[in-house]
Structure formats: structure tokens, C-alpha cells
Design a protein around this motif. Structure first.
Motif, PDB file in Angstrom:
ATOM      1  N   ALA A   1       7.682  -7.666   2.052  1.00 41.31           N
ATOM      2  CA  ALA A   1       7.757  -7.924   0.611  1.00 41.31           C
ATOM      3  C   ALA A   1       6.408  -7.865  -0.118  1.00 41.31           C
TER       4      ALA A   1
ATOM      5  N   GLN B   1       5.566  -4.826  -3.016  1.00 43.95           N
ATOM      6  CA  GLN B   1       5.329  -5.137  -4.417  1.00 43.95           C
ATOM      7  C   GLN B   1       4.185  -4.326  -5.012  1.00 43.95           C
ATOM      8  N   GLN B   2       3.204  -3.957  -4.204  1.00 46.97           N
ATOM      9  CA  GLN B   2       2.011  -3.340  -4.779  1.00 46.97           C
ATOM     10  C   GLN B   2       1.491  -2.131  -4.018  1.00 46.97           C
TER      11      GLN B   2
ATOM     12  N   LYS C   1      11.872  -3.638 -11.929  1.00 48.84           N
ATOM     13  CA  LYS C   1      10.576  -4.281 -12.134  1.00 48.84           C
ATOM     14  C   LYS C   1      10.678  -5.789 -11.913  1.00 48.84           C
TER      15      LYS C   1
ATOM     16  N   LEU D   1      11.432  -6.668  -8.141  1.00 45.25           N
ATOM     17  CA  LEU D   1      10.286  -6.402  -7.281  1.00 45.25           C
ATOM     18  C   LEU D   1       9.202  -7.462  -7.472  1.00 45.25           C
ATOM     19  N   ALA D   2       9.027  -7.915  -8.724  1.00 44.91           N
ATOM     20  CA  ALA D   2       7.998  -8.929  -9.004  1.00 44.91           C
ATOM     21  C   ALA D   2       8.310 -10.259  -8.339  1.00 44.91           C
ATOM     22  N   THR D   3       9.590 -10.570  -8.157  1.00 45.85           N
ATOM     23  CA  THR D   3       9.986 -11.858  -7.579  1.00 45.85           C
ATOM     24  C   THR D   3      10.428 -11.730  -6.118  1.00 45.85           C
ATOM     25  N   LEU D   4      10.204 -10.587  -5.498  1.00 49.00           N
ATOM     26  CA  LEU D   4      10.656 -10.362  -4.129  1.00 49.00           C
ATOM     27  C   LEU D   4       9.899 -11.271  -3.146  1.00 49.00           C
ATOM     28  N   LYS D   5      10.633 -11.984  -2.308  1.00 45.80           N
ATOM     29  CA  LYS D   5      10.039 -12.880  -1.325  1.00 45.80           C
ATOM     30  C   LYS D   5      10.251 -12.394   0.107  1.00 45.80           C
TER      31      LYS D   5
END
Length: 445
Positions: free
Chosen positions: A292, A296-297, A359, A362-366
């Protein structure tokens, strides 16, 4: 009379000296411009689906127009406008072109390219210089266009069938202004079918000044766009409108128009290799699991593709391998890990909602992962590559999806069809959580 004679002699000497100095400077600029043009215009601006006009306000153009193909056949296009014009404005174009061409050829996406461009310009430009830019990724295969606009005038996406025109407005600050940690590389994704067109321009068009000190402006430009009936003549019609306006250009004027067009073939590698291939690895395997925080990046595709291209026999198939990997990774991330429903992309509004959800999720994906398993094995003088892409998602109904025809005209659910078309040896696990594709070289069937 003697003083007049000496004055005349001094004036003639100074005139000749100024003329020699001016010729020296012009010659230096011509040499520098020749080098600049070779670097800045080494892409695919001569492609049949790209039309453009650049009229420099000075010998050097402060506007920069670049275009290049990605390994998967998409087109990256950059229209940039540096503050000022002439040689000072062109200095920043050289590192910008280097980043654009090298990262596009390696398969990096717009986000990675934008971050590198901004960081480099922020590092090398003085504080009073920056670069307004519009960067596009036109993908006829995925039926979409990805847009980032920082400080440029509105561009326009024109739909061929409906005639609908969508403004591509600036939503970001120019390049070279913000530090890397606060720079926003978020892009906008819109549907773009084959035949649709994007029109971009610099502010030199709308800031052209008329005889009464009036500007050409956005309203006059939109009237030209409304009256256009033949898209191939749009740039010529805008140019004619500027001439009829009797305007005087106060800045560089640049316009570009790109049509979404399926690539004729994916057979020319985007990266040229100079080694002989004698040291190519021929028997190996590797596995990479991206979890994860990395998903994300980090874009793993250029990393994996670069590793595969070390195998000499695979280089001729590099564009196809990249296109297949891009689709498999996109499906694994978006539908597997993030759980997005591709049916949202059936219309323009659904497209925007789909990528907004992407978006946010993906930003909150753990938790979650995408795993690449690579295996290269020699078979005599030939060889075979096996790639397995697995995700942590819930999977999908493989039998139902496989029963559909290879339909590439719809906006959603095209990933599996595209992979099956490019790689007939592709297969999916019954639970839909992993896909395996096979490539061979050296005469294997």
C-alpha cells in the motif's frame, strides 16, 4: 570643420564596431538555436495526428512544444511558456526537454514527469522566472486523455461525434514556483475517443493587441472555435482571425492540435540500446510485491520494464510488453486493490467520478498489494518470458468476462480485451486475482 570631421570619423568607427558585435551575437544565437532545435524537436511533432504553429517573437522562442511516444503507444505532449522571450527564456527549455524525452521513453507517467520537471526548474531558475505549462497524455487505446494545466490559457477538448467542447482550465501554479513537498501533480482524466481533438495555445494568442489597444481575448477565440466546421483548418482559421484583427503580437504565439489516433503498430522500441546483447541475462526469475505505501506514490512499471529490457531478445517487443503490463497493473490496482467498478466510465460524468474515487481510495489505502512474478528461460537459441500479475483484491468472474467479444470501442471494461488482443497467450486464474502472459523470441511459436 575639423571637429565635425573627427565626430563623423568617430561615428563611423562606432557604427562598424556595433555592426561587428551585432553580427557576432547573431551568429552565436544561430548556433545555439541549431543545438536547441535538435534537442527540443527530436520527438514526434511530425506525426500525422499533430498540427502546430509557432511564430517566435524573437530568434529564440520562449514557447516550447514537445511531443513523444510512450513505449505503449500513447502520446505525451507538452506546451510550455517561459517568462520573457529570447535566449533567457530558452535556457530553461533544455533541461525541460531532457526530462520530458528521457522519462517518456522509459514509460513514466505524467505525475513522475511533472515532479521531476518542477524540481529541476525550481533548482536552476532564478526567482523571477517560471514556466507555465500544459502536459497531456493522449491514449487512443484506453480512450482517454490525461491533462495537467499550470498557468496556461484554457485548452479545449472537442468531441468528434457530439460536437461537445470541454474547456481544459488551469488548476495549478506554473512549474518552478513551488517546492517539491507542496507541488501538486494531480491530473484530470477525460474520455477521448479516436477522432476527438485537443487544442492548446499560449497567451500570445489571446494577448495579441489590436490597433485600438484592445486584446484579441478569449471571446473572439471562442467565436472562431464555434464557427469552425473543418477541424483540420482550425489553426489556420485562428491565424486568419489574428490577421483580420490587425493585431500586433507582444509575445510568442503558439498553437497545437492533436487528434486521438490508434497507433499503426507497436513494433518500434522507444529506447535505443547501444550494447551488443552478448551479456544479456538468459535464465533467471524474480518476484516483486508492491504494498500500500508504495502503491500510493510509486509507479513500478518503468522499474520492471527496464529490468526486462536487459534481455536482448525481448527488446523488439518492448512496446507491446509495456502496453500489456500497463493494462494488467491498472486492472490489478484499480479493480483489484481499490475495488473500483469500470462501468462508471460509460459516460463523461462517470469518467470524472471514477478517477475522483481512484484518487480518494488510493490516498486512504492501508492494505493491499500488487505482485509481479517474472521468469525468463532459455530454449536453445530462443527463449520465453512468463509474467504473472497478482493482486489482493476480490477477483472477478473470469468466465463471464472471457465470453465477451474483443470489443475495443467501449469506454469501460476494455483492459482484458486489449491484453487478449496484444498477447493471445494471456490467461487468468479462475478466481480472477492473477493473470499470466507469455512472450517468446528467437523463432519460438
Amino acid at each position: 570643420m575639423q571637429r565635425l570631421r573627427r565626430l563623423q570619423q568617430t561615428i563611423v568607427q562606432q557604427r562598424d564596431q556595433i555592426a561587428r558585435h551585432n553580427n557576432y551575437l547573431l551568429n552565436e544565437q544561430r548556433v545555439a538555436k541549431a543545438v536547441f532545435d535538435r534537442v527540443a524537436h527530436s520527438g514526434c511533432l511530425d506525426a500525422p495526428n499533430i498540427r502546430y504553429l509557432q511564430s517566435p517573437y524573437a530568434l529564440f522562442n520562449g514557447d516550447l512544444l514537445l511531443a513523444a511516444y510512450t513505449p505503449s503507444g500513447d502520446t505525451h505532449l507538452l506546451l510550455a511558456d517561459f517568462t520573457g522571450h529570447g535566449l533567457p527564456a530558452a535556457i530553461g527549455a533544455m533541461p525541460l526537454a531532457e526530462v520530458f524525452y528521457s522519462m517518456t521513453a522509459k514509460g513514466y507517467g505524467l505525475a513522475e514527469i511533472l515532479r521531476e520537471m518542477n524540481a529541476k526548474l525550481k533548482r536552476i531558475l532564478p526567482v523571477d522566472m517560471f514556466c507555465c505549462a500544459a502536459l497531456l497524455c493522449v491514449s487512443a487505446q484506453r480512450r482517454c486523455v490525461e491533462v495537467w494545466n499550470g498557468g496556461m490559457p484554457d485548452g479545449y477538448l472537442q468531441a468528434a461525434l457530439s460536437g461537445q467542447r470541454t474547456a481544459l482550465t488551469s488548476q495549478h501554479l506554473p512549474l518552478g514556483v513551488l517546492r517539491a513537498e507542496v507541488f501538486d501533480h494531480a491530473t484530470q482524466v477525460l474520455p477521448m475517443l479516436p477522432g476527438d481533438q485537443v487544442f492548446l495555445l499560449t497567451d500570445g494568442v489571446i494577448d495579441t493587441c489590436g490597433p485600438n489597444q484592445q486584446l484579441f481575448g478569449v471571446e473572439r477565440l471562442e467565436r472562431v472555435l464555434d464557427a469552425n466546421r473543418h477541424p483540420l483548418q482550425l489553426i489556420a482559421e485562428v491565424e486568419q482571425a489574428l490577421q483580420d484583427f490587425q493585431g500586433q503580437a507582444r509575445d510568442d504565439v503558439s498553437m497545437v492540435q492533436i487528434t486521438s489516433q490508434l497507433p499503426a503498430f507497436l513494433g518500434v522500441p522507444a529506447i535505443v540500446y547501444s550494447d551488443s546483447g552478448q551479456c544479456s541475462p538468459r535464465d533467471w526469475s524474480a518476484s516483486f510485491e508492491f504494498r500500500a505505501p508504495s502503491l500510493q506514490q510509486f509507479n513500478p512499471l518503468p522499474y520492471v520494464l527496464q529490468l526486462l529490457m536487459e534481455v536482448h531478445g525481448l527488446r523488439a517487443q518492448g512496446p507491446v510488453i509495456h502496453a500489456v503490463l500497463a493494462e494488467l497493473y491498472s486492472n490489478a490496482l484499480e479493480h483489484g486493490v481499490l475495488g473500483l467498478d469500470s462501468r462508471l466510465k460509460r459516460d463523461t460524468g462517470g469518467f470524472a467520478h471514477y478517477y475522483q474515487q481512484r484518487k480518494e481510495r488510493l490516498a486512504t489505502l492501508k492494505y493491499g498489494f500488487v505482485r509481479f512474478s517474472l521468469q525468463v528461460e532459455p530454449i536453445g537459441e530462443s527463449g520465453r518470458l512468463l509474467i504473472q500479475v497478482e493482486d489482493s483484491g476480490a477477483g472477478f468472474d473470469v468466465a463471464r468476462v472471457m465470453a465477451r467479444p474483443l470489443d475495443l470501442d467501449r469506454l469501460s471494461g476494455r483492459g482484458v480485451s486489449l491484453v487478449r488482443q496484444l498477447c493471445p497467450a494471456a490467461r487468468w486464474a479462475p478466481d480472477g486475482r492473477s493473470a499470466t502472459v507469455e512472450f517468446s523470441w528467437g523463432g519460438l511459436a
